[in-house]
Write a protein that holds these residues in place. Structure first.
Motif, PDB file in Angstrom:
ATOM      1  N   GLY A 140       0.751  -1.087   0.051  1.00 54.65           N
ATOM      2  CA  GLY A 140       0.057  -0.034   0.010  1.00 54.65           C
ATOM      3  C   GLY A 140       1.015   1.275  -0.127  1.00 54.65           C
ATOM      4  O   GLY A 140       0.541   2.360  -0.636  1.00 54.65           O
ATOM      5  N   LEU A 141       2.117   1.348   0.961  1.00 56.73           N
ATOM      6  CA  LEU A 141       2.839   2.542   0.785  1.00 56.73           C
ATOM      7  C   LEU A 141       3.501   2.504  -0.554  1.00 56.73           C
ATOM      8  O   LEU A 141       3.719   3.726  -0.984  1.00 56.73           O
ATOM      9  CB  LEU A 141       3.893   2.262   1.919  1.00 56.73           C
ATOM     10  N   SER A 142       3.949   1.537  -1.141  1.00 53.98           N
ATOM     11  CA  SER A 142       4.583   1.491  -2.377  1.00 53.98           C
ATOM     12  C   SER A 142       3.660   2.305  -3.325  1.00 53.98           C
ATOM     13  O   SER A 142       4.302   3.052  -4.223  1.00 53.98           O
ATOM     14  CB  SER A 142       5.021   0.157  -2.952  1.00 53.98           C
ATOM     15  N   ALA A 143       2.486   1.849  -3.468  1.00 50.77           N
ATOM     16  CA  ALA A 143       1.444   2.529  -4.524  1.00 50.77           C
ATOM     17  C   ALA A 143       1.390   3.891  -4.124  1.00 50.77           C
ATOM     18  O   ALA A 143       1.428   4.708  -5.236  1.00 50.77           O
ATOM     19  CB  ALA A 143       0.176   1.977  -4.358  1.00 50.77           C
ATOM     20  N   ASP A 144       1.453   4.315  -2.908  1.00 50.24           N
ATOM     21  CA  ASP A 144       1.201   5.937  -2.583  1.00 50.24           C
ATOM     22  C   ASP A 144       2.659   6.367  -2.928  1.00 50.24           C
ATOM     23  O   ASP A 144       2.467   7.742  -3.580  1.00 50.24           O
ATOM     24  CB  ASP A 144       0.932   6.121  -1.283  1.00 50.24           C
ATOM     25  N   PHE A 145       3.650   6.007  -2.835  1.00 56.42           N
ATOM     26  CA  PHE A 145       4.918   6.439  -3.008  1.00 56.42           C
ATOM     27  C   PHE A 145       5.460   6.830  -4.627  1.00 56.42           C
ATOM     28  O   PHE A 145       5.776   7.940  -4.927  1.00 56.42           O
ATOM     29  CB  PHE A 145       6.077   5.826  -2.692  1.00 56.42           C
ATOM     30  N   ARG A 189       3.469   9.769  -5.711  1.00 53.12           N
ATOM     31  CA  ARG A 189       4.509  10.996  -5.462  1.00 53.12           C
ATOM     32  C   ARG A 189       5.685  11.202  -6.064  1.00 53.12           C
ATOM     33  O   ARG A 189       6.213  12.135  -6.356  1.00 53.12           O
ATOM     34  CB  ARG A 189       4.922  10.757  -3.864  1.00 53.12           C
ATOM     35  N   GLY A 190       5.841   9.908  -7.148  1.00 52.99           N
ATOM     36  CA  GLY A 190       6.891  10.334  -7.952  1.00 52.99           C
ATOM     37  C   GLY A 190       8.448   9.660  -7.107  1.00 52.99           C
ATOM     38  O   GLY A 190       9.414   9.787  -7.601  1.00 52.99           O
ATOM     39  N   TRP A 191       7.868   8.763  -6.260  1.00 52.36           N
ATOM     40  CA  TRP A 191       9.008   8.406  -5.362  1.00 52.36           C
ATOM     41  C   TRP A 191       9.491   6.755  -5.732  1.00 52.36           C
ATOM     42  O   TRP A 191       8.492   6.254  -6.506  1.00 52.36           O
ATOM     43  CB  TRP A 191       8.789   8.136  -3.927  1.00 52.36           C
ATOM     44  N   PRO A 192      10.510   6.207  -5.641  1.00 50.55           N
ATOM     45  CA  PRO A 192      10.747   4.901  -5.897  1.00 50.55           C
ATOM     46  C   PRO A 192       9.656   3.978  -5.105  1.00 50.55           C
ATOM     47  O   PRO A 192       9.374   4.134  -4.077  1.00 50.55           O
ATOM     48  CB  PRO A 192      12.161   4.498  -5.324  1.00 50.55           C
ATOM     49  N   ALA A 193       9.452   2.739  -5.648  1.00 51.84           N
ATOM     50  CA  ALA A 193       8.634   1.797  -5.038  1.00 51.84           C
ATOM     51  C   ALA A 193       9.227   1.359  -3.928  1.00 51.84           C
ATOM     52  O   ALA A 193      10.413   1.216  -3.735  1.00 51.84           O
ATOM     53  CB  ALA A 193       8.290   0.736  -6.294  1.00 51.84           C
ATOM     54  N   LEU A 194       8.402   0.626  -3.177  1.00 48.93           N
ATOM     55  CA  LEU A 194       8.887   0.036  -1.630  1.00 48.93           C
ATOM     56  C   LEU A 194       8.633  -1.426  -1.467  1.00 48.93           C
ATOM     57  O   LEU A 194       7.650  -1.889  -1.745  1.00 48.93           O
ATOM     58  CB  LEU A 194       7.970   0.629  -0.528  1.00 48.93           C
ATOM     59  N   LYS A 195       9.797  -2.017  -1.397  1.00 43.56           N
ATOM     60  CA  LYS A 195       9.909  -3.435  -1.172  1.00 43.56           C
ATOM     61  C   LYS A 195      10.590  -3.821   0.024  1.00 43.56           C
ATOM     62  O   LYS A 195      11.810  -3.034   0.083  1.00 43.56           O
ATOM     63  CB  LYS A 195      10.271  -4.257  -2.549  1.00 43.56           C
ATOM     64  N   ILE A 196       9.987  -4.752   0.737  1.00 40.04           N
ATOM     65  CA  ILE A 196      10.596  -5.059   2.171  1.00 40.04           C
ATOM     66  C   ILE A 196      11.097  -6.545   2.065  1.00 40.04           C
ATOM     67  O   ILE A 196      10.097  -7.267   1.650  1.00 40.04           O
ATOM     68  CB  ILE A 196       9.959  -4.513   3.357  1.00 40.04           C
ATOM     69  N   GLY A 197      12.034  -7.067   2.825  1.00 40.05           N
ATOM     70  CA  GLY A 197      12.239  -8.467   3.174  1.00 40.05           C
ATOM     71  C   GLY A 197      12.437  -8.571   4.667  1.00 40.05           C
ATOM     72  O   GLY A 197      12.972  -7.701   5.329  1.00 40.05           O
ATOM     73  N   VAL A 198      11.715  -9.563   5.071  1.00 39.15           N
ATOM     74  CA  VAL A 198      11.479  -9.723   6.447  1.00 39.15           C
ATOM     75  C   VAL A 198      12.008 -11.365   6.967  1.00 39.15           C
ATOM     76  O   VAL A 198      11.722 -12.326   6.199  1.00 39.15           O
ATOM     77  CB  VAL A 198      10.009  -9.679   7.094  1.00 39.15           C
ATOM     78  N   GLY A 199      13.080 -11.406   7.835  1.00 33.99           N
ATOM     79  CA  GLY A 199      13.541 -12.656   8.398  1.00 33.99           C
ATOM     80  C   GLY A 199      13.150 -12.839   9.960  1.00 33.99           C
ATOM     81  O   GLY A 199      13.012 -11.907  10.723  1.00 33.99           O
ATOM     82  N   LEU A 200      12.484 -13.982  10.074  1.00 33.84           N
ATOM     83  CA  LEU A 200      12.104 -14.331  11.262  1.00 33.84           C
ATOM     84  C   LEU A 200      12.633 -15.698  11.907  1.00 33.84           C
ATOM     85  O   LEU A 200      12.956 -16.891  11.161  1.00 33.84           O
ATOM     86  CB  LEU A 200      10.597 -14.685  11.345  1.00 33.84           C
TER      87      LEU A 200
END
Length: 755
Positions: free
Chosen positions: A578-583, A586-597
């Motif tokens: 959702g944040l990535s779509a908003d970013f 705005r003309g900002w780079p897309a957001l992707k994250i990696g999570v380790g548990l």
């Protein structure tokens, strides 16, 4: 350590309060406040006492009606003699007590004038002189009163004093007993040096007399009256005691001394020493308990006055004129007093400021007759000390463990029990036990413990909030606040689930944004991730650039820490999308994250240096979690978990990604990608997972063609699946480079992110 110090301090203050109360109860630490509270409680008890009418005692009242019909007071002694004669001969009273002193001769008849004439101007008048003996006898009202008193059950009143400049007047009655009658025994009593008594001829004629000195307490209120007082070597009766004795046909007053085990103990008497009661040799014997200084408490059974309800009042003029029926006064105990304006003998009593003095005597006589004289026993101090210690310790123990509401209920219950027990002792055994000390101790312990809870416990709460508020969710802080002593930052070994989350390609992102935009970009991202972690009961550890480190299971123990962590990781992926779509908008780079548990035993607590400490976790399980976060890039997935996490959070459906040997480890582990709650997986997703796991089994069996076909089929459904491409590349490599005989299908990572 601090916890034990706080407990000792709390108990120390409670014990100090109890010791001070015990000293007060024992008389070693007297305070006017305690005395005033006890006075107030006694007065309140008297006001609550129901009015009890006593038919045996009647007050002959010199009221306004009597003054109008007989004349102004003082009446001549002839009228008083007539009044006594009516009461004893015509109305057959059992006893008559006069709350009046006849200390001066009665000069109201003019006999002195006639005597002067007979000696001077008319001494030559033989007829006048001859009439003087008859006139003297007729007009000598003191003599008439003396003749009337003789042989009748009348008790005259008199007053003791200690005024230095006063001279004693009149004649005292015969004392009840003298020092010589006591042998070597001694006790304390009221001692007087002066008196204003009745004319000798009157007192000699009367059967006895009694003093009516009030005995006010320090606040001026009369709650007790001395039954015996000492003058010279003799002990004299109070008006109330003497009147009751005459009414009971008792001839003697005998002191009853304290005894130890039924045997008189001389040392016991001398040290503790007092008369504990007065005994009248009536039939049956009357035993009247007394307090120190031979005082009896006044049990106020009437509200005071003709309308007080406790005693019948009759007008003196009605007695003189014989208007009353004989049975109205027959065999009654009569007290002569006044309520007329200007003559009122009013005293300050627990029931008010204008209580008739004559009724104080009436109340004491009623108590003697009824055998219900209230008393403070000689064991009062010992009982109160024991009561204070027991209740104080019990309440201290309870309040130190109860929360505020329970403390209020416990204190209220204790107050009710103490008051009820005190009232039961008063009603059932006529014992007046002090109450102020124990009540004030209960109040002091309650206020102290509540204050302690507010100051010390709230300080602990503030400490918990200060220490953990930045790390954990508010609801966890609320849980910790219930038992702040259970949560510290001291290191301990505990099983937790640790998370590392990182932004993909952050270097590129930072290079493409201005400083202001980058700050906003990262702030939005970190805020959203942190809110999710804390909202799902996770503990934020730290931010490492764009990396978020968190864990579940500390400081508050959570049985489902693995499940909560996996749920948060999946939710964070959704939030990131959702944040990535908003970013992008705005003309900002897309957001992707990696999570380790990863789940395992770690050391958690304050760690760092003397300069700076932080509440964090350390251990192999933490390092592996970091490695798993890095591996997400290799397989192109959002979340990677270790074997222990998958086992602990079994309600999720997982795709086994691989068996790997991370840098720094020799033992291989299986890694997994959580998909969703297992119950929410549809048939298509289940079939896809089955296809993947079959392809993985064929790969490990070195069935390259079959495995390749399965991975390609998987890519047809998930075209961008990087994990499938990784295995296809490995198959192509292994076809060209034959594997060793001991190949175990494990991928070894020689660096943090690469094989």
């Amino acid at each position: 350590m601090q916890k034990h110090i706080n407990k000792l301090t709390r108990w120390g203050i409670c014990v100090l309060l109890i010791v001070m109360a015990a000293l007060q109860a024992n008389g070693n630490l007297p305070t006017t406040l305690i005395e005033k509270v006890d006075y107030f409680i006694y007065d309140l008890r008297m006001r609550w006492e129901p009015t009890t009418f006593n038919p045996d005692i009647v007050i002959v009242n010199i009221d306004e009606k009597s003054l109008q019909e007989v004349g102004q007071w003082p009446w001549n002694r002839g009228v008083v003699a007539d009044l006594i004669e009516r009461l004893t001969d015509d109305y057959h009273a059992r006893a008559v007590g006069l709350d009046i002193v006849f200390s001066e001769p009665d000069n109201s008849t003019g006999i002195q004038v006639l005597e002067g004439l007979a000696q001077k101007e008319l001494k030559e008048n033989a007829g006048f002189v001859a009439q003087m003996p008859a006139l003297r006898k007729e007009l000598d009202f003191d003599d008439k009163l003396a003749r009337t008193l003789a042989g009748r059950p009348v008790v005259l009143g008199y007053v003791f004093s200690n005024t230095p400049n006063d001279n004693s007047k009149g004649l005292l009655p015969t004392p009840a007993f003298v020092d010589a009658d006591l042998g070597e025994r001694s006790f304390e009593s009221a001692i007087y040096t002066k008196y204003t008594a009745n004319l000798p001829e009157l007192q000699k004629a009367a059967i006895t007399g009694g003093f009516f000195n009030p005995s006010p307490d320090a606040d001026g209120v009369i709650r007790g009256i001395p039954l015996l007082a000492k003058h010279g070597a003799g002990y004299y009766e109070a008006l109330s005691l003497a009147t009751a004795r005459i009414a009971l046909n008792a001839s003697k007053v005998k002191p009853v001394f304290l005894q130890a085990d039924g045997i008189n103990s001389q040392s016991f008497l001398n040290n503790y020493g007092s008369i504990e009661a007065i005994k009248l040799n009536s039939t049956p014997n009357k035993r009247i308990p007394v307090e120190p200084l031979l005082t009896a408490l006044i049990h106020y059974k009437s509200k005071g006055g003709p309308n007080g309800g406790g005693f019948a009042y009759v007008s003196a003029s009605d007695v003189l004129k014989k208007r009353l029926a004989v049975d109205k006064l027959k065999e009654k105990i009569i007290l002569i007093g006044t309520t007329a304006a200007g003559l009122k003998d009013l005293r300050t009593a627990p029931l008010g400021l204008d209580y008739p003095g004559v009724e104080m005597h009436a109340n004491v006589i009623a108590s003697i007759l009824d055998g219900d004289v209230k008393q403070r026993s000689d064991s009062t101090r010992g009982f109160e000390v024991i009561q204070v210690c027991l209740i104080g310790l019990l309440l201290s123990f309870a309040l130190s463990r109860f929360k505020a509401l329970a403390a209020v209920m416990c204190t209220t219950a204790m107050l009710v029990l103490v008051i009820a027990f005190n009232y039961w002792m008063y009603q059932s055994f006529n014992l007046v036990q002090p109450l102020a000390t124990v009540l004030l101790l209960i109040a002091a312990l309650f206020v102290f413990n509540i204050t302690w809870g507010y100051l010390v416990e709230s300080r602990k709460l503030r400490g918990v909030v200060r220490r953990f508020g930045e790390y954990v969710a508010p609801e966890l802080v609320a849980v910790m606040a219930e038992e702040p002593d259970s949560y510290t930052m001291e290191g301990e070994i505990r099983e937790l689930t640790v998370m590392f989350s990182d932004v993909r390609g952050f270097t590129t992102i930072s290079e493409s944004l201005s400083a202001a935009d980058l700050r906003e970009y990262i702030n939005i991202y970190l805020t959203a991730m942190s809110e999710e972690i804390r909202g799902n009961r996770g503990t934020l550890d730290k931010y490492i650039g764009d990396c978020v480190m968190a864990f579940w299971g500390a400081p508050v123990r959570l049985e489902e820490h693995a499940r909560l962590a996996v749920a948060s990781a999946l939710k964070m992926q959704s939030i990131a999308q959702g944040l990535s779509a908003d970013f992008v908008k705005r003309g900002w780079p897309a957001l992707k994250i990696g999570v380790g548990l990863n789940t395992g035993e770690v050391r958690v607590g304050d760690m760092g240096s003397k300069i700076r400490l932080a509440y964090t976790v350390m251990g192999d399980a933490v390092n592996l979690s970091s490695r798993l976060e890095g591996i997400t890039k290799v397989y192109g997935v959002g979340v990677v978990v270790g074997e222990a996490t998958k086992t602990a959070a079994a309600e999720f459906a997982y795709r086994e990604l691989d068996r790997v040997r991370v840098k720094g480890k020799t033992r291989p582990i299986s890694i997994f990608e959580p998909i969703a709650i297992a119950a929410s997986i549809d048939d298509a997703q289940s079939a896809l997972l089955e296809l993947w796991h079959q392809a993985l089994d064929d790969f490990r069996a070195q069935q390259w063609d079959v495995a390749e076909k399965s991975f390609l089929s998987y890519l047809q459904v998930r075209a961008e699946d990087l994990a499938s491409q990784v295995f296809l590349e490995r198959i192509a490599h292994y076809r060209q480079n034959p594997l060793p005989a001991d190949w175990d299908g494990v991928a070894t990572f020689v660096s943090k992110f690469s094989e």
